[in-house]
Design an enzyme around this catalytic site. Structure first.
Site, short mmCIF file in Angstrom:
data_model
loop_
_atom_site.label_atom_id
_atom_site.label_comp_id
_atom_site.label_asym_id
_atom_site.label_seq_id
_atom_site.Cartn_x
_atom_site.Cartn_y
_atom_site.Cartn_z
N ASP A 73 0.85 -1.19 0.00
CA ASP A 73 0.00 0.00 0.00
C ASP A 73 0.89 1.24 0.00
O ASP A 73 2.00 1.23 -0.56
CB ASP A 73 -0.99 -0.05 1.18
N ASP A 74 0.43 2.30 0.63
CA ASP A 74 1.15 3.58 0.57
C ASP A 74 2.53 3.47 1.24
O ASP A 74 2.80 2.52 1.98
CB ASP A 74 0.30 4.65 1.26
N ASP A 93 -12.20 3.87 5.24
CA ASP A 93 -11.21 2.84 5.60
C ASP A 93 -11.66 2.03 6.82
O ASP A 93 -12.18 2.59 7.79
CB ASP A 93 -9.88 3.49 5.98
N ASP A 110 -5.52 5.31 -5.37
CA ASP A 110 -6.16 6.12 -4.33
C ASP A 110 -6.48 7.51 -4.89
O ASP A 110 -6.14 7.80 -6.04
CB ASP A 110 -5.22 6.19 -3.12
N LYS A 136 -3.82 -0.48 -7.03
CA LYS A 136 -4.83 0.28 -6.29
C LYS A 136 -4.56 1.76 -6.49
O LYS A 136 -3.46 2.23 -6.22
CB LYS A 136 -4.76 -0.07 -4.81
N ARG A 176 -13.34 0.82 -3.85
CA ARG A 176 -13.67 1.13 -2.46
C ARG A 176 -14.83 2.12 -2.47
O ARG A 176 -14.71 3.22 -3.00
CB ARG A 176 -12.44 1.72 -1.79
N SER A 214 -10.26 3.78 -5.90
CA SER A 214 -10.81 4.37 -4.67
C SER A 214 -11.77 5.52 -4.97
O SER A 214 -12.32 6.13 -4.04
CB SER A 214 -9.67 4.88 -3.78
#
Ligand SMILES: *[C@@H]1O[C@H](CO)[C@@H](O)[C@H](O)[C@H]1NC(C)=O
Ligand SMILES: *[C@@H]1O[C@H](CO)[C@@H](O)[C@H](O)[C@H]1NC(C)=O
Ligand SMILES: *[C@@H]1O[C@H](CO)[C@@H](O)[C@H](O)[C@H]1NC(C)=O
Ligand SMILES: *[C@@H]1O[C@H](CO)[C@@H](O)[C@H](O)[C@H]1NC(C)=O
Ligand SMILES: *[C@@H]1O[C@H](CO)[C@@H](O)[C@H](O)[C@H]1NC(C)=O
Length: 435
Positions: free
Chosen positions: A81-82, A221, A160, A158, A217, A192
């Site tokens: 992820d990030d 979160d 965001d 993914k 999403r 997202s």
């Protein structure tokens, strides 16, 4: 006028007969592991080498997936992820991993995973910066970043949405879909986008999302608490008509990660999350520490029947069919082979509640059904009209796999005086597991 199972099924089938992103991947909900909820943006490898976002963390998780029985059950993605990247792009303008924490680089990591039958997911952000403050992907960088991920043989991306506005997002998310396609590498695409716009029409166009993304999403979160899980469950089922018509093979609503195995859920609450994520046809991305997970949590996450319900090839998202004032909800999902899943869920906080009903009250057609209890492995035969009682623990579930009326199969079995059909039609002796 009763709406029967067959009618509901027909309506549900119509709703998935629309177009999905044509990249061939994620025809069933993707499964794997994702760093964010459990490991966040811990980059302090000097003081916290076991928990920091680094090559070693992802290698450890890959080893656990490959060696502890996860991969065979479908948990194949290992997703970064990030906070993975360097604060600077390279001299050709490309994103690059932080050289201290990922000394081997991302391509070496993806080869390590592929050698073990696993897949790599990575994270980026439509905007000037990622949510954690790392370099983002502005509109002019979309093609370059898509190509960089493809060059690294990444399998999922993914995207965001921090640090961009609605206009840029409306351009960027579809452009990234095109750019990923143009690389020629099938890359699962997680958007997202809807979560930045309240997750509902008219601001969110789920028809369009289904055409450009594999999953998205919709909502906030997840955090490591039952409050958070319950809040997500409530939102998704309050908006279930929108959610159900958006989902189908290749295009999934994503209520966010499984937190089973972390600190916030009891075992009953863990089974509730697993059961309802299966009903929702949700992606199953665990965010936990597979090196130290308890055997009880592992048993829940590795429940074959819950997984096979989640992975049903028809890909029809389930719904809440009963919400009792006394605090019991009943959920239902149609499955292949005329089967279905039922979940009885308790919102109560006193003691196990004995809930009494019949299958015909739940709109099952006349007949005899085989019941398989997902978390106790018990089976029984039940007529639609027979009253039954399930004992549901506070914040817990009872989950059933219900197979087609035995009478139909028995008739088929004896038709023409000889055996017909495959072994699976054999009086539903065993529920089907697609593993
Ligand atoms: C059963 O079907 C009727 C008629 O469509 C509907 O009003 C009712 O809500 C359904 N009940 C359940 C439990 O699905
Ligand atoms: C790109 O899109 C085309 C048309 O939808 C599709 O046939 C092809 O499989 C896609 N390729 C990839 C790599 O996603
Ligand atoms: C969105 O951001 C772009 C680039 O910063 C800017 O040009 C545009 O005016 C913004 N649009 C809105 C609606 O704020
Ligand atoms: C939603 O997206 C679809 C497909 O891109 C498009 O045909 C439709 O017009 C859009 N709906 C709205 C309300 O914008
Ligand atoms: C499901 O039930 C319908 C109607 O009873 C029947 O026609 C069909 O063959 C069944 N499908 C399967 C896969 O068993």
């Amino acid at each position: 006028m009763r709406m029967h199972l067959a009618v509901l099924l027909f309506v549900a089938l119509l709703s998935v007969a629309t177009f999905a992103l044509d990249n061939g991947v994620m025809r069933v909900p993707p499964m794997g592991w994702l760093a964010w909820e459990r490991f966040r943006c811990d980059i302090d490898c000097e003081h916290d080498p076991k928990n920091c976002i680094s090559e070693n963390l992802f290698i450890d998780m890959a080893d656990r997936l490959a060696e502890d029985g996860w991969r065979e059950l479908g948990y194949v993605y290992v997703n970064i992820d990030d906070c993975w990247s360097s604060m600077k792009r390279d001299d050709k303008g490309r994103l690059q991993a932080d050289p201290k924490r990922f000394p081997g680089g991302i391509h070496k990591l993806s080869r390590y995973l592929h050698d073990r039958g696993l897949k790599l997911g990575i994270y980026g952000d439509m905007g000037t910066h990622t949510c954690g403050g790392y370099p983002g992907t502005t509109l002019d960088k979309i093609d370059l970043d898509a190509q960089t991920f493809a060059d690294w043989e990444v399998d999922m991306f993914k995207f965001d949405g921090c640090y961009s506005n609605a206009t840029e997002q409306a351009l960027g998310y579809p452009l990234m879909s095109k750019a990923l396609n143009a690389t020629g590498r099938p890359i699962g695409y997680s958007c997202s986008w809807p979560a930045y716009h309240g997750g509902l029409p008219p601001k969110v166009n789920y028809t369009q999302l289904g055409e450009i993304c594999n999953l998205w999403r919709n909502y906030g979160d997840i955090q490591d608490s039952w409050d958070s899980v319950l809040n997500i469950i409530n939102w998704f089922f309050e908006n279930q008509e929108v959610m159900i018509s958006a989902a189908g093979p290749g295009k999934w609503n994503d209520p966010d990660m499984l937190i089973v195995g972390d600190f916030g859920l009891s075992m009953d609450q863990s089974r509730s999350q697993m059961a309802l994520w299966a009903i929702m046809a949700a992606p199953l991305f665990m965010s936990n520490d597979l090196r130290t997970i308890s055997s009880k949590a592992r048993t829940i996450l590795q429940n074959k029947m819950a997984i096979s319900i989640n992975q049903d090839p028809m890909g029809i998202q389930g719904r809440r069919i009963v919400k009792e004032k006394i605090g019991i909800d009943v959920f239902w999902r149609p499955l292949s082979n005329n089967a279905s899943a039922l979940v009885f869920f308790s919102r109560r906080n006193d003691m196990p509640y004995r809930y009494q009903t019949t299958l015909s009250k739940l709109n099952y057609t006349t007949g005899t059904y085989k019941i398989y209890d997902v978390f106790t492995d018990k089976t029984m035969i039940l007529k639609d009209s027979t009253g039954f009682v399930v004992s549901v623990n506070p914040t817990g579930v009872v989950m059933w796999y219900v197979s087609a009326p035995a009478t139909r199969n028995l008739r088929q079995f004896h038709k023409g005086g000889r055996l017909r059909g495959s072994a699976h039609d054999d009086e539903n002796a065993n529920p089907r597991v697609f593993l």
